[in-house]
Motif scaffolding. Structure first.
Motif: not given
Length: 569
Positions: A272, A275-276, A279, A281, A283
């Motif tokens: 996950e 994926t973030e 994209d 983003k 974390v």
């Protein structure tokens, strides 16, 4: 002292205190010069942590307290991010163990209700949860909040009034004044520290941009990104990840105090977090060792982690990780903002460097294509014509020696034509398909370097390299070969190079392994010369549990250099 000044405070467990023997609690006027000196002392200097130590010491001296401490409230406002103390020696602190976190007991109550508290015996207070083993006895207690620019920064605590007395209203008034001045001083120190921190991050961004645009090795530039990110964020490591061929993100650079086995590790695309990051983003993990989303052991030894996309103009090039140790403090909002900006700047520099390399690569391909055409259309045709002329002359000659000599020359021309054809093939872009066998990939690297070298390096394979050597090891071996051949081409001035790959090696610890050796007869490695390529080789080998070194070469009397790179299969 007026009655107003002696009004009770929340938690007050004593009446007006009696004068402590030998103390100054009954002589407030005598303490005014000390208070003014304390205010001046607290206001000097701009380093936040040393300022907290000074505030503790000043508060203890001003109120005749044996112990003093400041609990710094964390960003959530529910616990303590830092705990600075005075009066407890290092040996006692070791016996006590972990410092208070502010989640329970009297300190936790003061965080939730930041008002002055004065107690004759803190152990009698229902909010108290007792002391850990080895903790010195503490009875009398005085606590006041410290506010910075109107916000609660923390609490200043005093315990154990000397002489066995209790803290009185004069002590409270003194401490309030000191806490107010401390809030102002801490606010100034925070502003100064934030400015210094921004300046350091800007300098780090400049260093990264310079390294990426200087035209050096791509691995050196990525290593600079990792090292600067680690240094600036105060992390245990700096890790750069780029998109992997099979999907996910692959670790391509690691900066840490100890050899890391993370180099080459791929975080799978199913994660996950990948994926973030892809994209765009960021974390932020509070404890990476307990987060299952990574699906790898990459950060199992770490605690707080910033995972930042290397993103510029809407394009994500990779990711930057800055993990701290398991007991490390959480990243502040300011650190997160600065690190995100740094990652964006590094991504922009990466894009600019990539564009420049693409232009240079295109220019090289165009030049190689022109050379290949000239070799095919001009040189080979002239060699053919020369060979035909020699064959005609050979047929007309009646002298046996001449016929043999001309025949030998014609054979040499045929060999030369074949070698030129091989060079033409190497100059032109190859197939888009990536060879699967390690042997084929090694030969391809050797053939690619033959043209700029002007000769074809020799090669030797020992053992079943295609079946014994794993994919990760093989990929790193090819990268190590490319680095070693590049060093030989750019620095050695060699006329002969020998490459050997041995898959039947036993490492010093008994594990089976593979050894790559690249030997030349060049000028060798001068004292004080540049060794970034050798460092890259060693770092890559150590990340796989192996080693790399260099020794004498294959020239006369051991001239030149032999670079050895060996790792487990």
């Amino acid at each position: 002292m007026s009655a107003a000044r002696r009004s009770p405070v929340p938690g007050d467990g004593t009446a007006a205190a009696a004068q402590a023997p030998g103390g100054l609690t009954g002589e407030p006027d005598a303490r005014v010069p000390r208070l003014l000196e304390a205010v001046r002392s607290v206001g000097s200097g701009l380093e936040p942590h040393s300022k907290l130590n000074r505030i503790c010491e000043t508060a203890a001296e001003l109120t005749d307290a044996r112990y003093a401490a400041i609990g710094v409230v964390d960003e959530s406002g529910e616990g303590l991010a830092d705990f600075v103390q005075y009066g407890v020696d290092e040996e006692t602190a070791r016996r006590i163990g972990r410092r208070p976190d502010g989640h329970k007991g009297l300190l936790g109550a003061l965080i939730r209700d930041p008002d002055p508290v004065r107690l004759a015996n803190l152990t009698d207070d229902p909010r108290s949860c007792g002391f850990p083993a080895g903790h010195p006895p503490m009875r009398s207690f005085l606590g006041v909040p410290i506010r910075v620019q109107g916000e609660i920064f923390g609490n200043l605590y005093l315990t154990e009034k000397r002489g066995g007395g209790t803290f009185d209203n004069d002590d409270l008034d003194m401490l309030r004044v000191l806490a107010t001045e401390a809030g102002i001083a801490i606010g100034n120190a925070r502003l100064y520290e934030a400015a210094q921190q921004r300046e350091r991050w800007i300098d780090g961004s400049v260093a990264v941009t310079t390294a990426l645009l200087a035209g050096g090795d791509a691995e050196d530039a990525l290593q600079t990104v990792a090292e600067q990110a680690r240094r600036l964020s105060g992390s245990a490591a700096g890790i750069v990840l780029l998109p992997a061929e099979e999907g996910g993100l692959e670790v391509v650079a690691v900066a840490s105090d100890h050899p890391s086995k993370a180099l080459g590790v791929v975080v799978p695309p199913e994660s996950e977090l990948v994926t973030e990051l892809r994209d765009g983003k960021p974390v932020f993990l509070a404890d990476a060792s307990a987060d299952p989303r990574l699906r790898t052991d990459l950060t199992q030894a770490y605690g707080p982690v910033m995972m930042l996309p290397l993103q510029s103009d809407g394009r994500v090039l990779g990711a930057l990780l800055t993990p701290r140790s398991r007991d490390g403090r959480q990243f502040t909002e300011g650190e997160r903002t600065l690190a995100t900006q740094f990652a964006s700047q590094a991504a922009l520099a990466l894009m600019m460097a990539e564009s420049r390399r693409d232009r240079e690569r295109l220019a090289v391909y165009e030049d190689r294509d022109r050379i290949a055409r000239d070799l095919h259309d001009l040189v080979i045709q002239r060699l053919f014509a020369t060979g035909m002329m020699l064959e005609s002359a050979q047929r007309r000659s009646n002298v046996p020696e001449v016929r043999r000599g001309v025949g030998t020359a014609v054979d040499e021309l045929d060999v030369t034509i074949q070698e030129i054809r091989t060079a033409i093939f190497a100059l032109r872009p190859g197939s888009a398909e990536t060879p699967s066998g390690l042997r084929t990939r090694v030969l391809r690297e050797i053939n690619m370097v033959a043209v700029p070298l002007g000769f074809h390096p020799g090669h030797r394979f020992t053992g079943p390299v295609d079946t014994l050597v794993g994919e990760l090891t093989g990929k790193n071996l090819v990268a190590a070969l490319r680095e070693a051949l590049s060093n030989a081409f750019r620095h050695a001035g060699a006329s002969r190079i020998e490459v050997s790959v041995d898959a039947d090696v036993l490492l010093p610890d008994g594990r089976p392994g593979v050894r790559l050796a690249v030997a030349d007869d060049g000028v060798g490695i001068p004292d004080g010369g540049r060794r970034s390529g050798l460092k890259n080789l060693r770092r890559r080998a150590e990340s796989l549990g192996g080693a790399s070194w260099y020794g004498s070469g294959i020239g006369e009397d051991g001239g030149g250099t032999t670079v050895v790179w060996q790792v487990p299969h």
